[in-house]
Design an enzyme around this catalytic site. Sequence first.
Site, PDB file in Angstrom:
ATOM      1  N   LYS A 136     -13.395  -0.118   5.641  1.00 41.23           N
ATOM      2  CA  LYS A 136     -14.014  -0.732   4.537  1.00 41.23           C
ATOM      3  C   LYS A 136     -15.135  -1.738   5.110  1.00 41.23           C
ATOM      4  O   LYS A 136     -16.026  -1.649   4.572  1.00 41.23           O
ATOM      5  CB  LYS A 136     -12.874  -1.568   3.823  1.00 41.23           C
ATOM      6  CG  LYS A 136     -12.377  -0.769   2.775  1.00 41.23           C
ATOM      7  CD  LYS A 136     -11.505   0.261   2.956  1.00 41.23           C
ATOM      8  CE  LYS A 136     -10.003  -0.085   3.706  1.00 41.23           C
ATOM      9  NZ  LYS A 136      -9.231   0.908   3.750  1.00 41.23           N
ATOM     10  N   TRP A 157       0.990  -1.256   0.018  1.00 38.63           N
ATOM     11  CA  TRP A 157       0.007   0.087  -0.176  1.00 38.63           C
ATOM     12  C   TRP A 157       0.947   1.239   0.163  1.00 38.63           C
ATOM     13  O   TRP A 157       1.711   1.385   0.709  1.00 38.63           O
ATOM     14  CB  TRP A 157      -1.039   0.084   1.134  1.00 38.63           C
ATOM     15  CG  TRP A 157      -1.829   1.200   1.193  1.00 38.63           C
ATOM     16  CD1 TRP A 157      -2.429   1.760   0.562  1.00 38.63           C
ATOM     17  CD2 TRP A 157      -1.872   1.881   2.689  1.00 38.63           C
ATOM     18  NE1 TRP A 157      -3.346   2.785   1.068  1.00 38.63           N
ATOM     19  CE2 TRP A 157      -2.661   2.994   2.256  1.00 38.63           C
ATOM     20  CE3 TRP A 157      -1.400   1.759   4.014  1.00 38.63           C
ATOM     21  CZ2 TRP A 157      -3.173   3.995   3.303  1.00 38.63           C
ATOM     22  CZ3 TRP A 157      -1.710   2.715   4.799  1.00 38.63           C
ATOM     23  CH2 TRP A 157      -2.669   3.975   4.510  1.00 38.63           C
ATOM     24  N   ASP A 201      -1.185  -5.371   9.298  1.00 35.69           N
ATOM     25  CA  ASP A 201      -2.003  -4.480   8.971  1.00 35.69           C
ATOM     26  C   ASP A 201      -3.268  -4.997   8.405  1.00 35.69           C
ATOM     27  O   ASP A 201      -3.259  -5.658   7.413  1.00 35.69           O
ATOM     28  CB  ASP A 201      -1.195  -3.520   7.658  1.00 35.69           C
ATOM     29  CG  ASP A 201      -2.244  -2.382   7.371  1.00 35.69           C
ATOM     30  OD1 ASP A 201      -3.404  -2.001   7.771  1.00 35.69           O
ATOM     31  OD2 ASP A 201      -1.778  -1.667   6.478  1.00 35.69           O
TER      32      ASP A 201
HETATM   33  N1  PLA Z   1      -3.905  -0.386   5.153  1.00 39.78           N
HETATM   34  C1  PLA Z   1      -4.024  -0.678   4.159  1.00 39.78           C
HETATM   35  C2  PLA Z   1      -3.453  -1.914   3.638  1.00 39.78           C
HETATM   36  C3  PLA Z   1      -4.989  -0.123   3.268  1.00 39.78           C
HETATM   37  O1  PLA Z   1      -5.300  -0.395   1.989  1.00 39.78           O
HETATM   38  C4  PLA Z   1      -5.427   1.163   3.739  1.00 39.78           C
HETATM   39  C5  PLA Z   1      -6.359   1.983   2.904  1.00 39.78           C
HETATM   40  C6  PLA Z   1      -5.318   1.690   5.067  1.00 39.78           C
HETATM   41  C7  PLA Z   1      -4.394   0.748   5.880  1.00 39.78           C
HETATM   42  C8  PLA Z   1      -5.498   2.939   5.758  1.00 39.78           C
HETATM   43  O2  PLA Z   1      -6.893   2.881   5.762  1.00 39.78           O
HETATM   44  P1  PLA Z   1      -7.577   3.876   6.837  1.00 39.78           P
HETATM   45  O3  PLA Z   1      -6.617   4.938   7.508  1.00 39.78           O
HETATM   46  O4  PLA Z   1      -8.760   4.483   5.947  1.00 39.78           O
HETATM   47  O5  PLA Z   1      -8.227   3.086   7.937  1.00 39.78           O
HETATM   48  N2  PLA Z   1      -6.059   2.208   1.619  1.00 39.78           N
HETATM   49  C9  PLA Z   1      -7.075   2.707   0.767  1.00 39.78           C
HETATM   50  C10 PLA Z   1      -7.436   4.180   0.982  1.00 39.78           C
HETATM   51  C11 PLA Z   1      -8.624   2.202   0.553  1.00 39.78           C
HETATM   52  C12 PLA Z   1      -6.131   4.962   1.162  1.00 39.78           C
HETATM   53  O6  PLA Z   1      -5.209   4.890   0.315  1.00 39.78           O
HETATM   54  O7  PLA Z   1      -6.000   5.680   2.028  1.00 39.78           O
HETATM   55  C13 PLA Z   1      -6.467   2.557  -0.883  1.00 39.78           C
HETATM   56  O8  PLA Z   1      -7.233   2.937  -1.638  1.00 39.78           O
HETATM   57  O9  PLA Z   1      -5.392   1.843  -0.829  1.00 39.78           O
END
Ligand code: PLA
Length: 446
Positions: free
Chosen positions: A291, A174, A255
């Site tokens: 989510k 991510w 995570d």
């Molecule tokens: N960890 C992972 C692996 C994630 O994909 C995301 C969110 C988070 C943590 C953190 O989300 P939160 O802070 O809202 O709880 N990833 C998203 C959104 C859905 C983003 O990038 O913020 C994504 O599109 O990858």
Amino acid sequence: MASSMLSLGSTSLLPRQINKNKLNPFLRTKSLSRVTMSVAVKPSRFEGITMAPPDPILGVSEAFKADTNELKLNLGVGAYRTEELQPYVLNVVKKAENLMLERGDNKEYLPIEGLAAFNKATAELLFGAGHPVIKEQKVATIQGLSGTGSLRLAAALIERYFPGAKVLISAPTWGNHKNIFNDAKVPWSEYRYYDPKTIGLDFNGMIQDIKEAPEGSFILLHGCAHNPTGIDPTPEQWVKIADVIQEKNHIPFFDVAYQGFASGSLDEDAASVRLFAERGMEFFVAQSYSKNLGLYAERIGAINVVCSSADAAIRVKSQLKRIARPMYSNPPVHGARIVANVVGDATMFGEWKAEMEMMAGRIKTVRQKLYDSLVSKDKSGKDWSFILKQIGMFSFTGLNKAQSDNMTNKWHVYMTKDGRISLAGLSMAKCEYLADAIIDSYHNVS
Ligand code: PLA
């Protein structure tokens, strides 16, 4: 005399003071009239601040908003949409909110560690109520600002108490993981994870890299629904991963941003975390309710640190609170109350599970339909079956940057430049169009 004073923001200075002021770059001119002029056209003190690049994920939503083409499709950020491509507020969330309103819950500050009922519920969802780590009070849990804020708290704890320790993150991962550790000044490096040849897991590479990491490293693992690849280790592979982490005295750092959202089952999606808990290991788990409860903007999540004794857990918790207090003082209450109410009430808990299954089910259905559309339209013989093997809200298409650019520029399909598409933002009605866009980009752009 009032007329000979210059007003700079809120401070008033006399001319003599101005001429003596050698440190202020705006006031280096000799005569008062020149000074007055330079005040009028003064350069910004933020001149040295350059433009930051747009965020690779959230920046995609900004670009999508600016596009006026009616065919446009936002598959960038991982946010669930209905078949009509509208945001979805879970019915059970509305129910919990109505209840909160009826009760007239107040808006007092929460304690630094967050809402007690939430912290209890979140640890129980993760490990299973009645798990020995919970019964023996070995888990330090504090409410965080969703997954991101919870990861950031843990990163700060690592920086403070494990100086020099490295965090190993999967390649790819991510996008925000690297930012989080960089900002916390925690060194990181990557372990192999994705194999572009097989569009699958490079399991041997992963094991070798974890083995070769300096003893006592933190190993960041995605609990389920790996972002961005959608490729998870099998249960047997998880056992081997736990073996090598244990052998090398590393500290796992999970995570968990998609519990219940990957398979549709909260328990199934927590299996990896529970495997490590059963081995009596010490580890971190960051959780998010963005989510699985659709609480994106409520910023609700938690950081859990599993310790080998209740005493250690108390001390760790006290330090997490110490980190949180100067950062944001205490967390917001609304989302915490929603989670605590939903989990604490058998009927609402059941309704949540049903809605989660519905959301996970819709994503699986569009995944299948996208695959079917690709297979029926693409006559090249390319094997698209990797799409069906991936899990969670994303598909890692294997499209490179130029091909992803073509998806956006020609087809108005917004996605991240690493080739990731969010299937949660796709509808059945748009699958054929998306398949056309993918086939064109794949075959006609290199
Ligand atoms: N960890 C992972 C692996 C994630 O994909 C995301 C969110 C988070 C943590 C953190 O989300 P939160 O802070 O809202 O709880 N990833 C998203 C959104 C859905 C983003 O990038 O913020 C994504 O599109 O990858």
